[in-house]
Design an enzyme around this catalytic site. Sequence first.
Site, PDB file in Angstrom:
ATOM      1  N   THR A 181       0.818  -1.222   0.000  1.00 49.26           N
ATOM      2  CA  THR A 181       0.000   0.000   0.000  1.00 49.26           C
ATOM      3  C   THR A 181       0.846   1.264   0.000  1.00 49.26           C
ATOM      4  OG1 THR A 181      -0.088   0.077   2.425  1.00 49.26           O
ATOM      5  CG2 THR A 181      -1.852  -1.141   1.332  1.00 49.26           C
ATOM      6  N   GLU A 188       8.546  -0.933  13.098  1.00 51.46           N
ATOM      7  CA  GLU A 188       9.593  -0.094  12.488  1.00 51.46           C
ATOM      8  C   GLU A 188      10.622  -0.960  11.785  1.00 51.46           C
ATOM      9  OE1 GLU A 188      13.545   2.021  12.426  1.00 51.46           O
ATOM     10  OE2 GLU A 188      12.985   0.126  13.339  1.00 51.46           O
ATOM     11  N   GLU A 189      10.942  -2.089  12.439  1.00 52.21           N
ATOM     12  CA  GLU A 189      12.039  -2.913  11.926  1.00 52.21           C
ATOM     13  C   GLU A 189      11.769  -3.472  10.534  1.00 52.21           C
ATOM     14  OE1 GLU A 189      14.831  -2.910  13.004  1.00 52.21           O
ATOM     15  OE2 GLU A 189      14.857  -2.561  15.157  1.00 52.21           O
ATOM     16  N   GLU A 198       2.410   4.185   8.108  1.00 52.65           N
ATOM     17  CA  GLU A 198       0.963   4.049   7.906  1.00 52.65           C
ATOM     18  C   GLU A 198       0.227   5.192   8.612  1.00 52.65           C
ATOM     19  OE1 GLU A 198      -0.121   1.914   5.695  1.00 52.65           O
ATOM     20  OE2 GLU A 198       1.951   1.295   5.471  1.00 52.65           O
ATOM     21  N   GLY A 231      20.851  10.078  19.418  1.00 53.11           N
ATOM     22  CA  GLY A 231      21.272   8.866  20.113  1.00 53.11           C
ATOM     23  C   GLY A 231      22.790   8.856  20.274  1.00 53.11           C
ATOM     24  N   HIS A 240      20.992  -6.015  16.139  1.00 54.28           N
ATOM     25  CA  HIS A 240      19.972  -7.012  15.737  1.00 54.28           C
ATOM     26  C   HIS A 240      20.382  -8.448  16.069  1.00 54.28           C
ATOM     27  CE1 HIS A 240      17.979  -4.136  12.578  1.00 54.28           C
ATOM     28  NE2 HIS A 240      17.913  -3.680  13.818  1.00 54.28           N
ATOM     29  N   SER A 261      18.113  36.324   7.187  1.00 59.37           N
ATOM     30  CA  SER A 261      18.645  36.877   8.440  1.00 59.37           C
ATOM     31  C   SER A 261      17.898  38.138   8.850  1.00 59.37           C
ATOM     32  CB  SER A 261      20.163  37.036   8.434  1.00 59.37           C
ATOM     33  OG  SER A 261      20.565  37.748   7.325  1.00 59.37           O
ATOM     34  N   HIS A 299      10.221  15.298  -0.541  1.00 59.67           N
ATOM     35  CA  HIS A 299      11.025  16.424  -0.048  1.00 59.67           C
ATOM     36  C   HIS A 299      12.173  16.629  -1.039  1.00 59.67           C
ATOM     37  CE1 HIS A 299      13.102  19.064   2.731  1.00 59.67           C
ATOM     38  NE2 HIS A 299      12.187  18.881   3.663  1.00 59.67           N
ATOM     39  N   GLY A 345      20.198   3.830   1.163  1.00 61.57           N
ATOM     40  CA  GLY A 345      19.119   3.507   2.101  1.00 61.57           C
ATOM     41  C   GLY A 345      19.199   4.304   3.376  1.00 61.57           C
ATOM     42  N   TYR A 346      20.169   3.941   4.250  1.00 63.07           N
ATOM     43  CA  TYR A 346      20.291   4.652   5.517  1.00 63.07           C
ATOM     44  C   TYR A 346      20.787   6.082   5.291  1.00 63.07           C
ATOM     45  CZ  TYR A 346      20.416   0.196   8.195  1.00 63.07           C
ATOM     46  OH  TYR A 346      20.143  -0.991   8.778  1.00 63.07           O
TER      47      TYR A 346
END
Length: 759
Positions: free
Chosen positions: A283, A439-440, A448, A539, A552, A648, A707, A717-718
């Site tokens: 979807t 999420e994984e 969704e 993090g 993982h 500015s 965007h 990907g990451y």
Amino acid sequence: MTFRNVKEYRADIKHDLNDIEAQKTSSSKKTLTKKLLLIAFQVCVLCFAGNTVLNYSFSSETLRDRSKATPTELAYLQILDDTNYAGKWSEKLTSVPHLAGQGIELVDWTASKFEEYGLTTEVEAFDIYLNYPVGNGLTLLSNGEPIYQANLTEDVLPEDSTTGGDDVVPAFHGYSASGNVTAEYVYVNYGSKEDFDLLEEFGVSLKGRIAIARYGKIFRGLKVKFAQEAGAAGVLIYSDPGDDFFQEAKGDKPYPNGPARNPSSLQRGSVQFLSQFPGDPTTPGRPSQGDDVVRDDPYKSIPKIPSLPVSFKEVKPILEKLNGHGLKGSTIGGDKWVGNLLGFDYWTGPNPKNTINLYNEQKYDIVPIHNVYGTLEGYDPKSGYILVGNHRDAWIKGGASDPNSGTAAMLEIMRSLHNLTQTGWKPRRTIKFASWDGEEYALLGSTEFGEKNGEELKKNLLAYLNVDVAVSGRKLQISSSPFLNNAIKETLPLIDYPLQENLTLEEHFFNHSKINILGSGSDYTVFLEHLGIASLDVGFGATAEDPVYHYHSNYDSFHWMSTMQDPGFKLHNTIAKLLGTLTLRLSEDKIINTKVSDYSIELAKYYHAIEANVPQQWLNITNHRGKPLIDLIHKTNVKLDQLATSGSAFDDYLTDLNKQWDGVDSLPWWNRIKLHFKIVGANFKLFYLERVFLHEEGLKDRPWFKHIIFASGKYTGYEGFALPGLKEALDDTNIKDFVHWNKIFLHTIKGLVDSFDRK
Ligand SMILES: *[C@@H]1O[C@H](CO)[C@@H](O)[C@H](O)[C@H]1NC(C)=O
Ligand SMILES: *[C@@H]1O[C@H](CO)[C@@H](O)[C@H](O)[C@H]1NC(C)=O
Ligand SMILES: *[C@@H]1O[C@H](CO)[C@@H](O)[C@H](O)[C@H]1NC(C)=O
Ligand SMILES: *[C@@H]1O[C@H](CO)[C@@H](O)[C@H](O)[C@H]1NC(C)=O
Ligand SMILES: *[C@@H]1O[C@H](CO)[C@@H](O)[C@H](O)[C@H]1NC(C)=O
Ligand SMILES: *[C@@H]1O[C@H](CO)[C@@H](O)[C@H](O)[C@H]1NC(C)=O
């Protein structure tokens, strides 16, 4: 309000709809005069009420760098100085099952925690197409005869309780295809686009063979995608010790006796094609909820060939058989192609004598996953809200880092805010929390949710603050939209770095780092890259001083976290302080906390980096009006300079408004109202600043990504890339695309200049 299943949830949706209908009918009866009076009244309340007073006494001396903290922030930080329950949460969270869609006990517990901390709580289910493992196997054959069988299990450690038991999650990949393949095999290094291109160039074919890739560099699903595109029949992905700081080969002891990787550890994870689009693969762009969901063919974003993760210990006998066959990795790609798995000399193979049998059986189904939401209502709910999110599902029984370090930190934020509300405090803007499921697999719960509520979110969500892995090392990492840079810079000095005396997070962070851009791989993706909502992710990540983080793997456990990575849970506590204070900066400031120039400066940097890579021979190529490309580039730079100036100037205007607001109490009432409306006008522009970057058609060949400034790298990907349209045009040496995306960018910058020129 919690729902235990989809049916209950749906019944409630109906109920809500009825409520909304009822309100509509009643409100239409209100006269216009009544409405106007109501609006005037609300405006006045906002002008005169100001902040709710925080009645709080401080028990210990405030730290030197907290001089710039507001009373609310001081009180918030004090509670987390005095008490730290992160370890308690971590122990609880890592002791119950939480594979996506399977952790209903944890859904209930999370919802009850949200309620305990005074949040209006809801649980929402989505119906997702996903897989669970049924069986796996990996056998090495010599001349067709089995000579070695891998277990595909991680060693059970007596001292680490979540590494054993009937309920450990088998070795498998989320969204991998079922298959039973026996074939020759080839070492493909990291399995990046570049690696497969090199193999092709050197004549090493993947057709019908199994690709063996090492983890690292790019998202694992793309390794499988590129292997599939190269004609491979299956994929194995292993963790090479050469990619670790601590190694047995260098004399370091492996976990649990030292900081090196446990040789049996293997990395589960999703092999979905993250950079195509996240969310339910059936979807794209639509919510997967209810019985009448229209489902597409999933194979645009998931593989058709089977894959398995494997440990270096178990892949070693297989890889060793490649020594002396095919090409030496170093011949193809130098050092970049060589890891440090002792016994393997990094040859590509294949070896015609040896084959492997890769067996992977997955059960695919439509499964409910559950998000938990909590709301702390602000006193000015019309000024937008802040959403703090973290995922709850994990690949493994433990998951102390991923995601439970983030969950523990998020619970600590709620606990401290709850404490503040006990004194009568309310935030200005509403603060919401989300505990995402799935999420994984593919950022399921958040995607969704974003796809379902896109229009509402674009109208009301000021910022999305994500924490996934809060602690996997000691080095603070922050990735963010430049929209939030100012809030980040103001927050860092207020908090101490816990591992070094007298050092603030600001000193710690800027000494080694800068604020990165967002790519993908966590739940901010839908908010920033699909909906244009300013987002960030924080993090502590691993450094050369940290024990190997078993990503993982069963060894990402409470035992590892509490004995090796964060004894005392001080880093957890620090993330709770940082993210909570950031939330307060954004929720409490009357004028939205941002600087337009932070964005304009970054935009110019991104564009200059692109410009530096434009091939010289492109510059004189002319369009149908006879204008060379260099003119377009020049024009863009002129506009970027104008944006720097008007940005500015607008920031100065905001500073002035802020000053006036500080002295609002001494203004006569009509000037208060005037100031209020000036601020509303400025906030309106700021609120929609990030949305300006949305391009409805989306990026080339991946319309979900809308965007134009930030996107997940098509081949990574990451890792994210700035100005993805222009970057991809350069990668593909496609000048037509370059001009196309440059025009879109220029048009966007023009719009911003016009908007910020007018006060
Ligand atoms: C709030 O935090 C303070 C200081 O940590 C503590 O003494 C107090 O008991 C807490 N109050 C509530 C209601 O949790
Ligand atoms: C597989 O597991 C068995 C029993 O736990 C063990 O003896 C054997 O060494 C394992 N094989 C490998 C390759 O790790
Ligand atoms: C996989 O296929 C092979 C034949 O290629 C067969 O011998 C084996 O039983 C199959 N494995 C499973 C688990 O079905
Ligand atoms: C930290 O600061 C305190 C107060 O300024 C000082 O007494 C102490 O020596 C400092 N510690 C270190 C390690 O610099
Ligand atoms: C800053 O980084 C340098 C080099 O990595 C290091 O030697 C120094 O101790 C760091 N300083 C602080 C305050 O962390
Ligand atoms: C482009 O055109 C300019 C002026 O016509 C000329 O000076 C320059 O050398 C050309 N550059 C290239 C790369 O052809």
